[in-house]
Design an enzyme around this catalytic site. Sequence first.
Site, PDB file in Angstrom:
ATOM      1  N   ASP A 294       0.842  -1.203   0.000  1.00 26.50           N
ATOM      2  CA  ASP A 294       0.000   0.000   0.000  1.00 26.50           C
ATOM      3  C   ASP A 294       0.878   1.255   0.000  1.00 26.50           C
ATOM      4  O   ASP A 294       0.577   2.219   0.706  1.00 26.50           O
ATOM      5  CB  ASP A 294      -0.973   0.004   1.187  1.00 26.50           C
ATOM      6  CG  ASP A 294      -2.135   0.964   0.952  1.00 26.50           C
ATOM      7  OD1 ASP A 294      -2.204   1.587  -0.130  1.00 26.50           O
ATOM      8  OD2 ASP A 294      -2.982   1.097   1.857  1.00 26.50           O
ATOM      9  N   GLY A 313      -1.723   7.892   4.221  1.00 28.56           N
ATOM     10  CA  GLY A 313      -0.864   7.054   3.379  1.00 28.56           C
ATOM     11  C   GLY A 313       0.582   7.043   3.826  1.00 28.56           C
ATOM     12  O   GLY A 313       1.103   8.049   4.311  1.00 28.56           O
TER      13      GLY A 313
HETATM   14  O1  DOR Z   1      -4.161   5.549   3.582  1.00 29.08           O
HETATM   15  C1  DOR Z   1      -4.533   5.380   2.430  1.00 29.08           C
HETATM   16  N1  DOR Z   1      -3.966   6.031   1.406  1.00 29.08           N
HETATM   17  N2  DOR Z   1      -5.536   4.530   2.184  1.00 29.08           N
HETATM   18  C2  DOR Z   1      -6.089   4.432   0.969  1.00 29.08           C
HETATM   19  O2  DOR Z   1      -6.965   3.653   0.799  1.00 29.08           O
HETATM   20  C3  DOR Z   1      -5.633   5.291  -0.142  1.00 29.08           C
HETATM   21  C4  DOR Z   1      -4.253   5.692   0.059  1.00 29.08           C
HETATM   22  C5  DOR Z   1      -3.830   6.799  -0.863  1.00 29.08           C
HETATM   23  O3  DOR Z   1      -4.081   6.707  -2.054  1.00 29.08           O
HETATM   24  O4  DOR Z   1      -3.192   7.742  -0.389  1.00 29.08           O
HETATM   25 ZN    ZN Z   2      -4.086   1.632  -1.139  1.00 35.61          ZN
HETATM   26 ZN    ZN Z   3      -7.132   1.188   0.586  1.00 38.09          ZN
END
Ligand code: DOR
Ligand code: ZN
Ligand code: ZN
Length: 426
Positions: A294, A313
């Site tokens: 992620d 993120g």
């Molecule tokens: O924390 C996150 N960041 N969760 C997500 O689902 C999207 C991601 C992002 O694109 O920054």
């Molecule tokens: Zn993600």
């Molecule tokens: Zn996500």
Amino acid sequence: MIDLCLANCKIPSKHDNYYIGVDEGKIVEIKKSPMTAEKTIDLHDKIILPGLIDAHVHFRDPGLTYKEDFKTGSQAAANGGFTTVLDMPNTVPPTNTVKAFKEKLDIASKKSVVDFGLHAGVSDLEEIEKIADLKPASFKIFMDLFENSFLVDVFKRFANLPHQYTISLHCEDKHITKHCSEELKNENDPKIYANARPPIAEVVSISAAIALSEYYDQKIHICHVSTKKSLELIHQARINDYPVSCEITPHHLFLSDSYFDNCGNFVKTNPPLRDINNRLDLRYLNKIDIIGTDHAPHSMEEKNKDLWEAPSGIPNLETTLPLLLNQINNGQMSFQDIIWLLCEKPSQIFNLAHKGRISVGMDADFVVLDMDKEWTIKPENFYSKAEYTPFEGFEVKGMPIMTIVRGNVVMEDNIVFKNQGHCVFD
Ligand code: DOR
Ligand code: ZN
Ligand code: ZN
């Protein structure tokens, strides 16, 4: 004569040293005796693994390239031992039309130094079949952005397609996250973010996802599972043979909500880090299919905003493998765990026929490891544009020292070279 021989390779689970022959980007020979080749790289008994596959990255290209672009994101991948990445659709424009999908394919084909595939987004139901022809890795749905009624329409639509496609899901319930966030709007301590999107939001959403999967016999992949209860539900679904797979991120695996104290918004992520009663850790890995990073980079300026303004993120491509190698050195994991969670299983789930295993006929994608190297994680050494990490200052033992994509060395001693990545579905 073949193109390349990797000499004196240590393949986990095999005794002795091996010689791996590569020709035209494919593995053509694996044997115990030397072979002649145009070029030989002596690995001096270092461990070699299949190149890692990250089924969950956000490279922000097009539209948000100040955060990351396909070049820097893929360089970060190469530096972290990843040879294949699958990019998420929440770019600008989102990858939910044929036009946007083709545009992103074009960008990635020009800029990516590692191999890649794209997840498609879903908005207009009429586009689904057309995008399906372009071979997305999966269709990604953020359940926190849609009503259940729309999800029913989407699953129904997929059920009527001639082929089965995987739906990847971000599972957090829209109404619960909205309601709980609004209650906390006047607070500004990052610590309360975990309550703004509580475990129950994920549990409700995963329950719905599993119900939809069962009802429509639809293959789903649940991204970034963050709570014990969620994993119990998924485990039960699998006992019942529903087509459900799941993923954990390195931050949900290694960190708890206590990291808000020191890292503030730099650990703000969706779903949030959990407390010790709810969080998962290494003991649960046997119930999880894959580790997806992620990798979700943002700028320092954005992350330094106040709690509600700062985006969620964490960039993970350059820290994930080192953290896992450190666990191997600590006796908490095995090489086989890494191969399963980051090579073989993602290859199976997303149908990457030529990736994920060191065997004859597969793509010559590798990562070579120095298991004795002791070092400290520092974001200033990242290729990613996002120069922050909650793992800053972690002292680890073990480092990827060479990454090879289809026979081309793309990283050596943390220097990333030019290379042209291919779409894995071409
Ligand atoms: O924390 C996150 N960041 N969760 C997500 O689902 C999207 C991601 C992002 O694109 O920054
Ligand atoms: Zn993600
Ligand atoms: Zn996500």
